[in-house]
Design an enzyme around this catalytic site. Structure first.
Site, PDB file in Angstrom:
ATOM      1  N   GLU A  27       0.954  -1.366   0.066  1.00 22.98           N
ATOM      2  CA  GLU A  27       0.024   0.029  -0.074  1.00 22.98           C
ATOM      3  C   GLU A  27       0.826   1.287  -0.027  1.00 22.98           C
ATOM      4  O   GLU A  27       2.025   1.189   0.270  1.00 22.98           O
ATOM      5  CB  GLU A  27      -0.992  -0.017   1.352  1.00 22.98           C
ATOM      6  CG  GLU A  27      -0.081  -0.100   2.475  1.00 22.98           C
ATOM      7  CD  GLU A  27      -0.936   0.850   3.660  1.00 22.98           C
ATOM      8  OE1 GLU A  27      -1.196   2.100   3.307  1.00 22.98           O
ATOM      9  OE2 GLU A  27      -1.048   0.170   4.801  1.00 22.98           O
ATOM     10  N   LYS A 162      -3.664  -1.342  15.348  1.00 22.61           N
ATOM     11  CA  LYS A 162      -2.757  -0.588  16.195  1.00 22.61           C
ATOM     12  C   LYS A 162      -3.724  -0.359  17.515  1.00 22.61           C
ATOM     13  O   LYS A 162      -5.099  -0.372  17.597  1.00 22.61           O
ATOM     14  CB  LYS A 162      -2.724   0.783  15.730  1.00 22.61           C
ATOM     15  CG  LYS A 162      -1.673   0.719  14.418  1.00 22.61           C
ATOM     16  CD  LYS A 162      -1.803   2.369  13.988  1.00 22.61           C
ATOM     17  CE  LYS A 162      -1.782   2.420  12.484  1.00 22.61           C
ATOM     18  NZ  LYS A 162      -2.738   1.352  11.523  1.00 22.61           N
TER      19      LYS A 162
END
Ligand code: PSU
Ligand code: MN
Length: 311
Positions: A27, A162
């Protein structure tokens, strides 16, 4: 015109796909919005080199010059890295507008999956996926990555989610969306900077060949994405308790400054970078590299399994 008419695929990626050779999508939001310059550029180059070293062809994906670019390299990688936060952050809803305007954009996990699938790439390596933000019961902030995983047939290798997110809710939404969550050599869903979150994965698999076998069946069933959670290497990992204070501070700062929507994740990453004196970035780079390596191994295993199937 078909969606494929907007694709610009590099020569080496095109050749690899045509020959059934392993390809790993990468990405670019992590380049434009996830890391500062010039570490973002060296990370992108090193990750591509690692994918090659493990026998697959890297395909960095971005939206540039009104095209869905697959296999961005050299000068264009440099342009993306230098543009940084001035580039757009492309989520699913932004794609048509970006193609119309020609504005340069880093692609998130959601859009990278979409473009990879369009090009025929099955494996994708990133850092961490977006998820359900803490406080989502009020903000409704749930990453488009979770929706995309439910519908687009690409396997995403990540270091979990995260811990700026609500991991329990993120796992619930993944279940609702029908996304298999595999732990690569782990029973515990990793939390990006930390190797564990205290939440279990759906299934643990220990080898690239085992993952490839499951992916081939998922594809036969015409189902959507698969999440492969690969913990950060021990040498670069934080204790969950050691990073939590910095996360809490970054979240409080975001709240105080009224940061919302797509600016949230880049803001939090940048704040945690500052609060840890740059150490969170070293860990981030290490986990992305580790994911690129594992993704390449899975891509190699998958292409050899598919090649040995009866026609
Ligand atoms: N992981 C990283 N750095 C990042 C991201 C993930 O190590 O910058 C990006 C990915 O592109 C992911 C996006 O799709 O953050 C999630 O943004 P949001 O929460 O706005 O959906
Ligand atoms: Mn969001």
């Amino acid at each position: 015109m078909s969606a494929k008419a907007y694709l610009s695929v590099s020569g080496d990626v095109k050749a690899a796909l045509a020959a059934g050779k392993p390809v790993v999508a990468l990405e670019s939001t992590i380049i434009t919005h996830g890391m500062p310059y010039p570490q973002n550029l060296s990370m992108a180059q090193e990750v591509e080199a690692l994918v090659r070293a493990h026998g697959a062809v890297p395909a960095t994906i971005a939206i540039m010059d009104g095209r869905l670019c697959v296999g961005v390299s050299g000068e264009d990688l440099q342009r993306l890295a230098e543009e940084g936060h001035k580039a757009a952050k492309a989520s699913r809803r932004d794609m048509a507008a970006l193609l119309a305007s020609g504005v340069m954009a880093g692609t998130t996990v959601a859009t990278t999956m979409q473009i990879a699938a369009l090009a025929g790439i099955r494996i994708f390596a990133t850092g961490g996926i977006g998820g359900v933000h803490r406080g989502a019961e009020d903000s409704f902030d749930i990453s488009a990555d979770l929706e995309e995983l439910g519908r687009t047939p690409v396997a995403v290798v990540c270091a979990g989610a995260k811990s700026i997110l609500d991991i329990a809710k993120t796992l619930e939404v993944l279940e609702t969306n029908g996304v298999p969550v595999l732990g690569f050599g782990t029973d515990d869903f990793p939390a990006f900077w930390a190797r564990t979150s205290g939440f279990k994965v759906d299934q643990r698999l220990d080898t690239a060949a085992d993952v490839a076998k499951l992916l081939a069946i998922q594809s036969d069933l015409n189902m959507g994405g698969v999440l492969i959670a690969n913990p950060i290497p021990e040498s670069d990992a934080w204790e969950a308790s050691a990073i939590e204070g910095f996360i809490a501070q970054a979240l409080a700062d975001a709240e105080a400054q009224g940061i919302k929507g797509k600016a949230t994740t880049p803001f939090l990453l940048q704040r945690i970078f500052e609060l840890t004196g740059g150490k969170s970035l070293e860990s981030n780079i290490a986990l992305v590299k580790n994911n690129a390596k594992v993704a390449a191994q899975i891509a190699v295993a998958l292409s050899s399994q598919l090649a040995s199937r009866p026609a």
